[in-house]
Design a protein around this motif. Structure first.
Motif, PDB file in Angstrom:
ATOM      1  N   ILE A  62       0.448  -1.347  -0.036  1.00 44.49           N
ATOM      2  CA  ILE A  62      -0.383   0.598  -0.313  1.00 44.49           C
ATOM      3  C   ILE A  62       0.748   1.352   0.146  1.00 44.49           C
ATOM      4  O   ILE A  62       0.976   2.151  -0.441  1.00 44.49           O
ATOM      5  N   PHE A  63       1.384   1.537   0.959  1.00 44.40           N
ATOM      6  CA  PHE A  63       2.652   2.732   0.976  1.00 44.40           C
ATOM      7  C   PHE A  63       3.569   2.524  -0.162  1.00 44.40           C
ATOM      8  O   PHE A  63       4.212   3.476  -0.523  1.00 44.40           O
ATOM      9  N   PHE A  65       2.950   1.790  -2.762  1.00 37.71           N
ATOM     10  CA  PHE A  65       1.534   2.239  -3.992  1.00 37.71           C
ATOM     11  C   PHE A  65       2.078   3.775  -4.090  1.00 37.71           C
ATOM     12  O   PHE A  65       2.111   4.329  -5.405  1.00 37.71           O
ATOM     13  N   PHE A  66       1.977   4.393  -2.790  1.00 41.32           N
ATOM     14  CA  PHE A  66       1.461   6.110  -2.873  1.00 41.32           C
ATOM     15  C   PHE A  66       3.093   5.690  -3.809  1.00 41.32           C
ATOM     16  O   PHE A  66       3.313   7.781  -4.275  1.00 41.32           O
ATOM     17  N   ARG A  68       4.994   5.087  -5.614  1.00 39.60           N
ATOM     18  CA  ARG A  68       5.303   4.822  -6.749  1.00 39.60           C
ATOM     19  C   ARG A  68       4.122   6.404  -7.314  1.00 39.60           C
ATOM     20  O   ARG A  68       5.459   6.979  -7.659  1.00 39.60           O
ATOM     21  N   ALA A  69       3.110   6.675  -7.072  1.00 37.64           N
ATOM     22  CA  ALA A  69       2.782   7.299  -7.530  1.00 37.64           C
ATOM     23  C   ALA A  69       3.417   8.874  -7.688  1.00 37.64           C
ATOM     24  O   ALA A  69       3.461   9.435  -8.224  1.00 37.64           O
ATOM     25  N   LEU A  70       3.914   8.877  -6.135  1.00 44.76           N
ATOM     26  CA  LEU A  70       4.829  10.565  -6.045  1.00 44.76           C
ATOM     27  C   LEU A  70       6.215  10.554  -6.619  1.00 44.76           C
ATOM     28  O   LEU A  70       6.790  10.960  -7.153  1.00 44.76           O
ATOM     29  N   LEU A 153       7.169   3.904   2.243  1.00 44.54           N
ATOM     30  CA  LEU A 153       6.835   5.226   1.459  1.00 44.54           C
ATOM     31  C   LEU A 153       7.913   5.695   0.281  1.00 44.54           C
ATOM     32  O   LEU A 153       7.603   6.092  -0.858  1.00 44.54           O
TER      33      LEU A 153
END
Length: 237
Positions: A62-63, A65-66, A68-70, A153
């Motif tokens: 989950i972390f 994924f976020f 990666r988005a950033l 993250l």
């Protein structure tokens, strides 16, 4: 993903387990293991740890994924630096600073359900029950896990976040496994002395994340600017 980051995650888990002995030690002692069957007992304890590592890896997904988005948005440098600074501040600032902003209060009811589910499995000796206890235990609030999640993250992709948290979980296994065998020898004075190592480990981890974000072109510690922007798929448009 730098091997130094993986080693740092493993060491963070090992040192975090000093804290876990005090917080999760009672749960480990209550595990429904076959105390008269050493081989089965060892496999049951392994099942419990596999459950915890599964949860940590899921949280890393989950972390990551976020993260990666950033990363795609070109913010990975700032994210890594911010995560490192937050980890260091968690050590340096007084605990009451964070107590004023309790983020766990809305989750108390959910935590209660998790504990109830764990209690139901504590009555069974099956490997599935031991795995389930570990799985649920991984979701209980823990400052050390929060610190590790900041590290996940700051990773640049989902897989790195998952691997980071898996290594963190592996680092907690040895000492927590010993609780069932040597708990009587791990006295409170010894635990208090060992826990003094935890803040230093978190600070070192935070410094590594900050160095990673500063792109100083240091092998295995701080990648160059170019390496941060290398993508798996070329953009020829």
């Amino acid at each position: 993903m730098s091997i130094d980051i993986l080693i740092a995650a493993l060491v963070l888990g090992m040192v975090s387990s000093l804290h876990c002995v005090a917080m999760c030690g009672p749960i480990v002692l209550m595990l429904p293991v076959a105390r008269n069957n050493p081989e089965r007992k060892a496999l049951q304890i392994i099942s419990y740890h596999l459950g915890r590592i599964t949860t940590y890896t899921f949280l890393g997904f989950i972390f990551g994924f976020f993260g990666r988005a950033l990363s795609v948005a070109g913010m990975q440098q700032y994210l890594s630096i911010t995560a490192g600074m937050v980890m260091i501040l968690m050590v340096l600032l007084p605990k009451k600073t964070f107590q004023k902003y309790s983020l766990s209060t809305p989750a108390f009811r959910l935590i209660g359900r998790v504990k109830s589910a764990m209690a139901s499995h504590l009555k069974k000796q099956s490997f599935f029950s031991l795995y389930s206890i570990g799985l649920l235990n991984g979701f209980l609030p823990c400052a050390m896990v929060y610190g590790a999640l900041f590290g996940a993250l700051s990773m640049q992709n989902v897989l790195s976040g998952m691997v980071f948290m898996a290594f963190f979980g592996l680092g907690t296994v040895p000492l927590l496994s010993m609780v069932n065998y040597l708990y009587r020898y791990i006295t409170m004075p010894i635990r208090n002395r060992l826990q003094k190592l935890i803040p230093y480990t978190i600070i070192v981890m935070g410094m590594l994340l900050i160095l990673r974000g500063l792109v100083l072109d240091i092998d295995h510690v701080s990648p160059s600017v170019m390496s941060l922007f290398i993508k798996a798929e070329p953009n020829c448009g």
